[in-house]
Design a protein around this motif. Structure first.
Motif, PDB file in Angstrom:
ATOM      1  N   VAL A  28       0.846  -1.202   0.000  1.00 49.76           N
ATOM      2  CA  VAL A  28       0.000   0.000   0.000  1.00 49.76           C
ATOM      3  C   VAL A  28       0.882   1.253   0.000  1.00 49.76           C
ATOM      4  CG1 VAL A  28      -1.686   1.336   1.343  1.00 49.76           C
ATOM      5  CG2 VAL A  28      -2.029  -1.127   0.991  1.00 49.76           C
ATOM      6  N   ARG A  29       1.974   1.244   0.767  1.00 46.00           N
ATOM      7  CA  ARG A  29       2.902   2.391   0.764  1.00 46.00           C
ATOM      8  C   ARG A  29       3.515   2.584  -0.626  1.00 46.00           C
ATOM      9  NH1 ARG A  29       4.344   0.259   5.922  1.00 46.00           N
ATOM     10  NH2 ARG A  29       6.126  -0.805   4.994  1.00 46.00           N
ATOM     11  N   GLU A  30       3.878   1.484  -1.289  1.00 45.93           N
ATOM     12  CA  GLU A  30       4.428   1.574  -2.649  1.00 45.93           C
ATOM     13  C   GLU A  30       3.391   2.152  -3.609  1.00 45.93           C
ATOM     14  OE1 GLU A  30       5.589  -2.445  -3.472  1.00 45.93           O
ATOM     15  OE2 GLU A  30       7.307  -2.353  -2.103  1.00 45.93           O
ATOM     16  N   TYR A  31       2.145   1.735  -3.474  1.00 41.27           N
ATOM     17  CA  TYR A  31       1.051   2.280  -4.285  1.00 41.27           C
ATOM     18  C   TYR A  31       0.933   3.789  -4.056  1.00 41.27           C
ATOM     19  CZ  TYR A  31      -3.806   3.436  -5.441  1.00 41.27           C
ATOM     20  OH  TYR A  31      -4.947   4.046  -5.923  1.00 41.27           O
ATOM     21  N   GLU A  32       0.949   4.183  -2.798  1.00 39.94           N
ATOM     22  CA  GLU A  32       0.806   5.600  -2.453  1.00 39.94           C
ATOM     23  C   GLU A  32       1.959   6.434  -3.003  1.00 39.94           C
ATOM     24  OE1 GLU A  32      -0.498   8.263   1.372  1.00 39.94           O
ATOM     25  OE2 GLU A  32       0.707   6.467   1.761  1.00 39.94           O
TER      26      GLU A  32
END
Length: 141
Positions: A28-32
């Motif tokens: 999710v952090r990579e997506y963000e």
């Protein structure tokens, strides 16, 4: 589990996800950050309309949307049934219910934290990142 993204906190039912909490949070952090457009996680979908809608939502490409009616036509059901299933999505973000909009492009609703405001931020984020990716591609001149 709760996951922070774009100033919102979203509840993800990790019992539907094959993978550790840290792996989910990391992706999710990579997506963000714009470093990830698809999640590399095994998602269990339930039987019935919820699972059918989740499978259909999972096929919507990053940066694109489909209407409730589009999914309803493909699944031979009603847009209302699709909307209800979207609202019961146990793994928002991972299965992108934010990419499902009204036939006129309206955002209608979003079951995760902050509702439509979060849906709007997610769609705007993907549009920005999609444009960034496209402008970075080299063209043959």
């Amino acid at each position: 589990m709760e996951v922070g993204i774009l100033t919102s906190i979203i509840e993800i039912d990790e019992s539907f996800v094959e993978g550790s909490s840290e792996k989910i949070r990391s992706q999710v952090r990579e997506y963000e950050r714009g470093d990830r457009q698809a999640f590399d996680l095994e998602i269990a979908t339930p039987d019935g309309i919820l699972g059918d809608v989740m499978d259909a939502m999972a096929e919507i490409p990053y940066g694109e949307t489909r209407s409730y009616g589009d999914l309803a036509s493909a699944l031979e059901t009603s847009p209302i049934a699709v909307g209800q299933a979207c609202g019961r999505n146990p793994v928002p973000i991972l299965v992108p219910c934010h990419r499902v909009v009204g036939s006129d492009g309206s955002l209608n609703g979003y079951s995760a934290a902050d509702g439509v405001a979060t849906k709007r931020r997610l769609l705007e984020h993907e549009a920005r990142e999609q444009k960034t990716v496209q402008t970075q591609l080299q063209t043959d001149s």
